[in-house]
Design a protein around this motif. Structure first.
Motif, PDB file in Angstrom:
ATOM      1  N   ARG A  71       3.387  57.779  71.947  1.00  0.00           N
ATOM      2  CA  ARG A  71       4.686  58.432  71.355  1.00  0.00           C
ATOM      3  C   ARG A  71       5.657  57.304  71.112  1.00  0.00           C
ATOM      4  O   ARG A  71       5.447  56.105  71.841  1.00  0.00           O
ATOM      5  CB  ARG A  71       5.061  59.478  72.402  1.00  0.00           C
ATOM      6  N   ASP A 127      11.185  66.572  63.431  1.00  0.00           N
ATOM      7  CA  ASP A 127      11.720  67.947  63.551  1.00  0.00           C
ATOM      8  C   ASP A 127      13.181  67.879  63.540  1.00  0.00           C
ATOM      9  O   ASP A 127      13.884  68.607  63.950  1.00  0.00           O
ATOM     10  CB  ASP A 127      11.355  68.354  64.994  1.00  0.00           C
ATOM     11  N   ARG A 227       4.719  62.865  65.108  1.00  0.00           N
ATOM     12  CA  ARG A 227       4.638  63.975  66.346  1.00  0.00           C
ATOM     13  C   ARG A 227       5.999  63.739  67.031  1.00  0.00           C
ATOM     14  O   ARG A 227       6.886  62.956  66.923  1.00  0.00           O
ATOM     15  CB  ARG A 227       3.348  63.591  67.231  1.00  0.00           C
ATOM     16  N   PRO A 228       6.137  64.986  68.047  1.00  0.00           N
ATOM     17  CA  PRO A 228       7.486  64.642  68.861  1.00  0.00           C
ATOM     18  C   PRO A 228       7.609  63.359  69.348  1.00  0.00           C
ATOM     19  O   PRO A 228       6.922  62.646  69.973  1.00  0.00           O
ATOM     20  CB  PRO A 228       7.453  66.014  69.807  1.00  0.00           C
ATOM     21  N   ASP A 232      15.537  62.827  72.837  1.00  0.00           N
ATOM     22  CA  ASP A 232      16.705  63.280  72.033  1.00  0.00           C
ATOM     23  C   ASP A 232      17.280  62.180  71.461  1.00  0.00           C
ATOM     24  O   ASP A 232      18.152  61.552  72.363  1.00  0.00           O
ATOM     25  CB  ASP A 232      17.310  64.430  72.658  1.00  0.00           C
TER      26      ASP A 232
END
Length: 297
Positions: A71, A127, A227-228, A232
């Motif tokens: 990630r 997203d 992808r995520p 945040d």
């Protein structure tokens, strides 16, 4: 040859150090595809003698071991391992293009070590609420990220792998091939930049090293972006500079505008008459900004 660095889970990363050994540490994140050899134009260290530069090949590029399924967030632990290997505690991060999300990961997840972050022509998370992620993006990248999404959702699990393997093989035979593949999507502002011998030499050297062993770094970067990310961006609490050319089609400026609205206190620098590759010229400006940040944070 670079410096070998072992991560906590035993993987090998290949890193580079240059500039002043006693200078302020700045960790540079390369683009996609790219390598530690494509993070700065020649002569940068001589013009900024107070900086100690670090960079490394992300997993799957050059001789850095692949980390399948990585990630964006995973860059924080890799960056910490590189800093540890060079005896560095606190450092700034700068990411260009595909390096931008990884620089933000460090800023969000290593707040006790990262003192400031700069992102040049970066991307927003997949997203990102309210952002049309593909708006104003070149067909080249729309296709690449579309194939990445098809891979993740099972629509076409091997299409991106197959395409990037073929492209990487062509680039290994002739690194100029990638620049030629991009030419149709270059803005009028980008074309003279990639023809600049200094920029072209750095790009070609980076592509050659990035894809010398395999295409896996390129593949895993693309998958990681859609992808995520694993953090945040609104949690970033260190000073952040967001630099973007208004005529960038590879990473549209809407991504930086979105980031600027979500990262507390971020400073956007939006440059008219500049495309994606103009970020190659922006690093001196970015370093001056970093030098003005509170190193004690």
């Amino acid at each position: 040859m670079g410096t070998p660095v072992r991560t906590d889970d035993g993987r090998l990363l290949v890193a580079e150090e240059w500039g002043s050994p006693s200078g302020t540490p700045v960790l540079l994140f390369h683009g996609t595809p790219g390598s530690r050899l494509a993070t700065a134009l020649p002569g940068l260290a001589e013009r900024h003698p107070g900086v100690r530069f670090l960079s490394y090949d992300r997993p799957g590029y050059g001789d850095s071991a692949r980390s399948p399924g990585r990630r964006v967030a995973d860059a924080a632990l890799d960056a910490a391992a590189v800093a540890d290997a060079f005896g560095v505690d606190r450092f700034a991060v700068v990411g260009r293009s595909g390096g931008g999300p990884h620089a933000l990961a460090c800023a969000a997840l290593l707040p006790h070590r990262v003192r400031a972050a700069a992102v040049l022509v970066g991307l927003a998370p997949p997203d990102a609420a309210g952002l049309d992620w593909h708006a104003d993006m070149t067909p080249f990248n729309v296709r690449e990220y579309g194939l990445a999404r098809d891979c993740l959702d099972g629509t076409d699990p091997v299409g991106l792998d197959r395409e990037l393997a073929a492209r990487a093989a062509a680039v290994r035979r002739d690194p100029e091939r990638l620049i030629e593949d991009l030419r149709a999507d270059l803005s009028p502002y980008d074309r003279p930049v990639v023809e600049d011998p200094r920029v072209r030499t750095v790009l070609l050297r980076g592509y050659r090293e990035a894809l010398r062993v395999s295409h896996h770094g390129w593949l895993d970067d693309c998958l990681a972006f859609v992808r995520p990310w694993g953090f945040d961006v609104s949690s970033v609490a260190v000073p952040v500079l967001l630099w973007h050319g208004l005529d960038d089609g590879f990473s549209p400026v809407g991504h930086t505008r979105w980031l600027a609205g979500r990262i507390p206190g971020a400073r956007p620098v939006l440059v008219p008459g500049a495309g994606h590759f103009a970020a190659q010229y922006a690093l001196p400006e970015v370093l001056r900004w970093l030098d003005g940040q509170d190193t004690g944070r």
